[in-house]
Write an enzyme that holds these catalytic residues in place. Structure first.
Site, mmCIF file in Angstrom:
data_model
loop_
_atom_site.group_PDB
_atom_site.id
_atom_site.type_symbol
_atom_site.label_atom_id
_atom_site.label_comp_id
_atom_site.label_asym_id
_atom_site.label_seq_id
_atom_site.Cartn_x
_atom_site.Cartn_y
_atom_site.Cartn_z
ATOM 1 N N HIS A 193 33.900 -18.184 8.857
ATOM 2 C CA HIS A 193 34.464 -17.930 7.521
ATOM 3 C C HIS A 193 35.123 -19.171 6.929
ATOM 4 O O HIS A 193 36.179 -19.071 6.293
ATOM 5 C CB HIS A 193 35.472 -16.766 7.589
ATOM 6 N N ASP B 297 37.188 -13.372 13.473
ATOM 7 C CA ASP B 297 36.115 -12.365 13.422
ATOM 8 C C ASP B 297 34.777 -13.000 13.062
ATOM 9 O O ASP B 297 34.727 -14.077 12.468
ATOM 10 C CB ASP B 297 36.455 -11.287 12.383
ATOM 11 N N GLU B 298 33.717 -12.310 13.399
ATOM 12 C CA GLU B 298 32.359 -12.620 12.937
ATOM 13 C C GLU B 298 32.005 -14.101 13.099
ATOM 14 O O GLU B 298 31.437 -14.712 12.201
ATOM 15 C CB GLU B 298 32.199 -12.205 11.468
ATOM 16 N N ALA B 299 32.331 -14.666 14.261
ATOM 17 C CA ALA B 299 32.042 -16.089 14.509
ATOM 18 C C ALA B 299 30.635 -16.238 15.094
ATOM 19 O O ALA B 299 30.437 -16.929 16.093
ATOM 20 C CB ALA B 299 33.111 -16.680 15.427
ATOM 21 N N GLN B 300 29.664 -15.633 14.437
ATOM 22 C CA GLN B 300 28.283 -15.671 14.950
ATOM 23 C C GLN B 300 27.686 -17.075 14.936
ATOM 24 O O GLN B 300 26.712 -17.332 15.629
ATOM 25 C CB GLN B 300 27.362 -14.742 14.137
#
Ligand code: ACM
Length: 521
Positions: free
Chosen positions: A270, A333-336
């Site tokens: 992000h 979060d969401e550290a893909q």
């Protein structure tokens, strides 16, 4: 006694331009001592009512003057009464009396005792936060017209009896996403006023994401200059950032309402807006294109570069210096776009930096994968009723704030017809938002590890204050009750919520009139 309908019509006429005017025409339901949101711990109705008149005074010691002022400010516009604040009320004067002193350990710092007699309302608490909570209860015990912004000529009675009240959870939060759509300081203040009525005590501000960066950082000025430029909101709508002076002003405004601001900089994912402003934060040193779409999981700080940690250190130092509250939220979060090994490396270095600046680290529950998160708070945003990684972290000391996306996310639509909002976590009608228990939802996390509950409001589809209000209310009130109240009763909540509708109408709050609720008019 009710004011004759004709008189109310005359009074309402000059207000016809205001959206709330129509509801003033019909009488609101009678207020009872138990018609409070969130539900108090003990309610003992009985005895004569108190009548607020032009002769009523507010008595408060010097130490509680700020709370007394908040009370007077809340009651003066609709009553038109002076409500002077005095140190001691002369004998025989009707008085709302505030006092702090030992009122029992079980009431803690936020509990209060409220006693309503014929000529005195007595509010007692261990400290000012408790008095402020009691003031919010007292406001709801007056007729709904007390929330009108101009004088109404009617009887202002408070039902007689006693309330003893204190919160179930220490953390009762709301969140605004400043990154996807920038809400102005005045809009944040209005939201602070609205949530403070329900005894919410934390406002989490999501200050940076792929689209935009919304807080001034002096050591990296382009973050706000570039990341907060016009057009950096979703779909290129809006933009902006909070200066340090504006942020400090918000911190003070919140503190006046016993709300602590929790700032969030989301990382290592992000971060596209930061990398647009400073290409050296990417691994190849090339600036990515600015993004105003709503995709997630594509950006990552460069875990192997030292400049990454200078950046994080600088941002956390400046954020901590302007944040008196105990928590700094570091996202996670969401550290893909970050490999699992890199993610652990990053958190191992970054979590201690929060402590270095005297704060407790707080992150989305994804951080529970990092051993270094044992001293941190993890915000659960999943859809499941168990989470083995989080449960393991909890056994090492991590504490949890509950924000399950399918129950507590205020940005999810109420139903398929809702004009704004997302639906990836499911539809959340009012009963869905209310009917769960933050202490027991996760079967593998014990209630004693749960610090509280938070209602996040992501702003991909929001454009204005009315949008915030439409998605937040009434569900914020449901989540606030889960955070405060020891009791849980949908039928009771539903009835109290229906009676609350005229209050939002008086305040001009654009709340969603859910068909699950019988709204009083
Ligand atoms: C989140 O909703 N990605 C925390």
């Amino acid at each position: 006694m009710r004011v004759p309908l004709a008189a109310l019509l005359v009074l309402a006429l000059p207000l016809t331009a205001a959206p709330a005017a129509a509801s003033a025409v019909t009488a609101p339901p009678p207020v009872t001592l138990g018609s409070v949101i969130p539900a108090p711990v003990e309610v003992h109705p009985g005895g004569p009512d108190f009548r607020l008149t032009s002769g009523t005074v507010i008595a408060a010691p010097a130490s509680a003057l700020d709370v007394a002022r908040r009370l007077a400010e809340a009651l003066r516009p609709a009553t038109g009464y002076a409500l002077p604040i005095v140190a001691h009320a002369p004998g025989g004067t009707p008085v709302i009396s505030l006092a702090t002193g030992p009122v029992g350990a079980r009431l803690g710092t936020e509990g209060y005792r409220l006693g309503v007699r014929r000529s005195e309302i007595s509010l007692r608490a261990n400290g000012n936060a408790g008095l402020f909570a009691g003031v919010q209860t007292l406001r709801q015990l007056l007729p709904a017209a007390i929330d009108a912004s101009t004088p109404r000529h009617q009887r202002w009675t408070v039902p007689g009896g006693d309330i003893v009240d204190y919160p179930r959870f220490a953390y009762r939060g709301a969140m605004l996403d400043e990154a996807r759509h920038f809400h102005s300081p005045d809009e944040i203040k209005r939201y602070l006023d609205e949530i403070s009525r329900f005894k919410v005590n934390y406002l989490h501000l999501h200050l940076a994401d792929d689209q935009g960066w919304r807080i001034q950082i002096d050591s990296w000025p382009r973050l706000a200059q570039v990341g907060g430029a016009p057009g950096t909101g979703v779909d290129g709508v809006g933009g902006g950032y909070l200066t340090k002076a504006q942020y400090r002003d918000l911190v003070r405004y919140a503190a006046d309402r016993y709300i602590t601001i929790v700032p969030e900089i989301d990382m290592p994912g992000h971060v596209n807006a930061a990398q647009v402003a400073y290409p050296e934060l990417t691994c190849d040193g090339v600036a990515p294109p600015p993004r105003t779409d709503t995709d997630v999981g594509y950006s990552s700080l460069c875990i192997g570069k030292e400049i990454t940690y200078r950046f994080v250190d600088d941002v956390l130092r400046e954020l901590a210096a302007m944040t008196p509250g105990p928590y700094i939220h570091i996202g996670g979060d969401e550290a893909q776009a970050t490999s699992p090994a890199d993610y652990l490396t990053f958190e191992r270095r970054v979590l201690p930096l929060v402590a270095k600046y005297g704060k407790t680290a707080y992150g989305w529950h994804d951080i529970a994968a990092a051993p270094a998160a044992s001293a941190a708070i993890a915000q659960y945003w999943g859809l499941d009723t168990s989470n083995a990684t989080l449960a393991a972290a909890v056994r090492r000391g991590t504490r949890v704030v509950m924000s399950p996306a399918n129950l507590a996310y205020l940005d999810q639509k109420y139903n398929p017809e809702t004009p704004i909002g997302l639906d990836w976590a499911g539809y959340i009608e009012v009963q869905t938002a209310y009917d769960w228990d933050p202490g027991t939802l996760l079967s593998d996390v014990p209630a004693k590890a749960v610090l509280g509950v938070e209602a996040p409001l992501w702003s991909e589809t929001l454009r204005k204050m009315a949008d915030i209000e439409f998605l937040a209310f009434p569900r914020l009130a449901a989540i606030a009750e889960l955070g405060w109240s020891s009791s849980h009763d949908w039928a009771s909540f539903r009835s109290r919520l229906g009676a609350y509708g005229p209050r939002w109408a008086e305040q001009g709050v654009n709340f969603y009139r859910s068909t699950q609720i019988d709204w009083a008019r």
